[in-house]
Enzyme design. Structure first.
Site, PDB file in Angstrom:
ATOM      1  N   SER A 236      21.488   9.514   9.573  1.00 42.95           N
ATOM      2  CA  SER A 236      20.390  10.696  10.181  1.00 42.95           C
ATOM      3  C   SER A 236      19.284  10.173  10.975  1.00 42.95           C
ATOM      4  O   SER A 236      19.729   8.906  11.670  1.00 42.95           O
ATOM      5  CB  SER A 236      19.388  11.358   9.086  1.00 42.95           C
ATOM      6  OG  SER A 236      18.726  10.661   8.963  1.00 42.95           O
ATOM      7  N   LYS A 237      18.478  11.711  11.816  1.00 46.95           N
ATOM      8  CA  LYS A 237      18.290  11.144  13.763  1.00 46.95           C
ATOM      9  C   LYS A 237      17.435   9.753  13.475  1.00 46.95           C
ATOM     10  O   LYS A 237      17.570   9.596  13.823  1.00 46.95           O
ATOM     11  CB  LYS A 237      17.741  12.930  13.993  1.00 46.95           C
ATOM     12  CG  LYS A 237      18.276  13.878  13.480  1.00 46.95           C
ATOM     13  CD  LYS A 237      18.944  13.892  14.774  1.00 46.95           C
ATOM     14  CE  LYS A 237      19.103  15.865  15.071  1.00 46.95           C
ATOM     15  NZ  LYS A 237      20.438  15.902  13.788  1.00 46.95           N
TER      16      LYS A 237
END
Length: 459
Positions: A236-237
RNA sequence: GUCCCGUUCGUCUAGAGGCCUAGGACACCGGGUUUUCAUCCCGGCAACAGGGGUUCGACUCCCCUACGGGAUGCCA
């Protein structure tokens, strides 16, 4: 013939995990002489953005993962869903439910408190309610028996029907939900094989129930293991780069990205391969079941392998945009020679481009470690070298190499004691192509200028 | 809580009951080549989550446990 699809929802830019899903769908369809389709699942009006859709489509295009038909958008197919809903209502497979969100919430809390699985209890199922602005349409799910998911990677997965509740097909505002659209579209697009992330496994029996109620044929499924970040959490980010664009901008080629992603969950004898090799050798049945961690170091290695397979002309061409970006243009002095001299210096195009900077721009600083070790105390050497170089008529690698040997003999120094100070003077660091060639690339004037500057720097 | 999926070196993986003294690659460490760096070559380190079965024999089959993930939404 097999027909596959990639069905992203445009709520963010194209994710590297999404690229892998698209890739496996694409490869699978190519292997079966089939079709690969793209469907934009934009039923979430709040979060769906046109710009994300554009990003996703362009990203896939850049990679060469192209659809065989124009992409379809769920937001433009309401009529299809409406008709399918009608069919279910008429056949008695679906019913209207007027439970409020608050009521359902209470119900679930009570179930949890009683140690039961929170699920809709079907309280409106036999009420024979009519459609209104307060009602949702629910599927009348079979209460007994089991549903079997035929998974190409995991084999048969069984679910007890009593684990599944009557899911919502149409919201109270009349809009269709994800599961419903998904099933209707897979049928309408004649999809045969659904290849998607393993986070959809438990959604599958629900979707099968909708299919059966609608009288649609069974599909094959393949649930891919997830791609994780270094901390074993879903990529994820937080794990630096997740979007395809980021990797593209870092200077990884599409061949590198595809190769790297294909190796996440699948493998052959060969580590380095092209998309065509993939089509020839890939087998969905050999895909790993466990999640894989995305490793940038491995991508770096794959990148250097692909890059080294390029011939000089192609390499020059492909690094062009990265050179432009740091303001080095193709008409610069020794442009190609410098790039070729540096092409194995780093794993990505961007880094290689960066590494040529000392040739094109004035030095901003000298590497502190190298300065300490080699530059300080080399004033006499540099002054001597300056004189000798200044009197050199033929500024070629061969002549320069000979001169360097003379300098070494003059001082009776070991090689590094002569070459490293000169390297730092020219490049700012102790890294460069062979010194004679480096001097040739800089040219006489610039070489002398930099040596002079270094002498002043030592003071 | 319940249901579902998963678990081999740090990482990606090979492994379909004896071929396993568990193989390869990346990373890492050491050495060689390179006047430097990188490339390249050679070598080394390093894993079957745990416990029970089944079997003459289990990384491979079964069960349990642990851990990770997913579902349990008028999100997708």
């Amino acid at each position: 013939m097999k027909i596959t699809r990639f069905a992203p929802s445009p709520t963010g830019t194209l994710h590297i995990g999404g690229v892998r899903t698209a890739l496996f769908n694409y490869i699978f369809s190519r292997q079966h002489n089939g079709l690969f389709l793209i469907r934009i699942e934009d039923t979430d009006q709040e979060r769906s953005k046109k710009e994300f859709e554009v990003d996703i489509l362009q990203g896939l295009q850049w990679l060469g993962i192209e659809a065989d038909q124009e992409p379809v958008r769920q937001s433009e197919r309401s009529e299809l869903y409406r008709k399918a809903a009608e069919k279910l209502i008429n056949s008695g497979s679906a019913y209207w439910c007027n439970c409020t969100p608050e009521e359902l919430d209470e119900m679930r809390k009570a179930q949890s408190a009683a140690g039961k699985k929170p699920m809709y209890d079907g309280r409106s199922r036999n009420l024979g309610l009519a459609r209104s602005s307060e009602t949702v349409l629910r599927l009348a799910t079979p209460e007994n028996g089991e549903t079997i998911v035929n998974d190409l990677i995991r084999g048969e997965i069984k679910f007890n029907n009593n684990e599944l509740d009557d899911l919502i097909l149409l919201r109270s505002d009349g809009s269709p939900t994800y599961h419903f659209c998904n099933v209707v579209d897979d049928y309408e697009q004649k999809i045969t094989t659904v290849i998607r992330g393993e986070d959809h496994i438990s959604n599958t029996p629900r979707q099968i129930h909708i299919q059966k109620a609608l009288g649609y044929p069974d599909l094959e499924y393949a649930h891919l293991p997830l791609v994780l970040g270094e901390d074993k959490k879903r990529l994820s980010k937080r794990h630096a780069a997740t979007s395809l664009n980021a990797y593209k901008e870092m200077g990884y080629t599409k061949e590198t990205i595809i190769n790297t992603l294909a190796l996440l969950g699948w493998s052959t004898q060969e580590e380095i391969f092209s998309t065509n090799d993939l089509i020839a050798n890939f087998d969905i049945k050999n895909v790993q079941k466990g999640a894989a961690i995305f490793d940038l170091k491995r991508m770096d290695w794959i990148s250097s392998q692909h890059l080294s397979n390029l011939n000089n002309d192609d390499f020059i061409k492909i690094i062009g945009p990265f050179m432009e970006e740091i303001n080095i243009h193709a008409d610069a002095q020794n442009y190609e020679a410098i790039i070729l001299a540096m092409r194995t210096s780093k794993p990505s195009l961007r880094q290689i481009a960066e590494s040529t900077k000392p040739f094109f721009f004035p030095l901003e600083e000298y590497d502190p470690k190298g300065t300490e070790k080699f530059l300080k105390g080399s004033k006499e050497l540099l002054e001597h070298a300056f004189d000798k170089l200044q009197n050199l008529n033929e500024w070629t690698e061969t002549e320069l190499d000979m001169l360097l040997i003379q300098i070494r003999d003059f001082f009776n120094y070991p090689v590094p004691k002569v070459n490293q100070p000169l390297r730092i003077a020219l490049m700012g660091t102790t890294m460069s192509p062979s010194l004679g060639y480096t001097l040739e690339l800089f040219g006489k004037e610039e070489s002398l200028k930099r040596i002079q500057t270094a002498i002043k720097f030592i003071g």
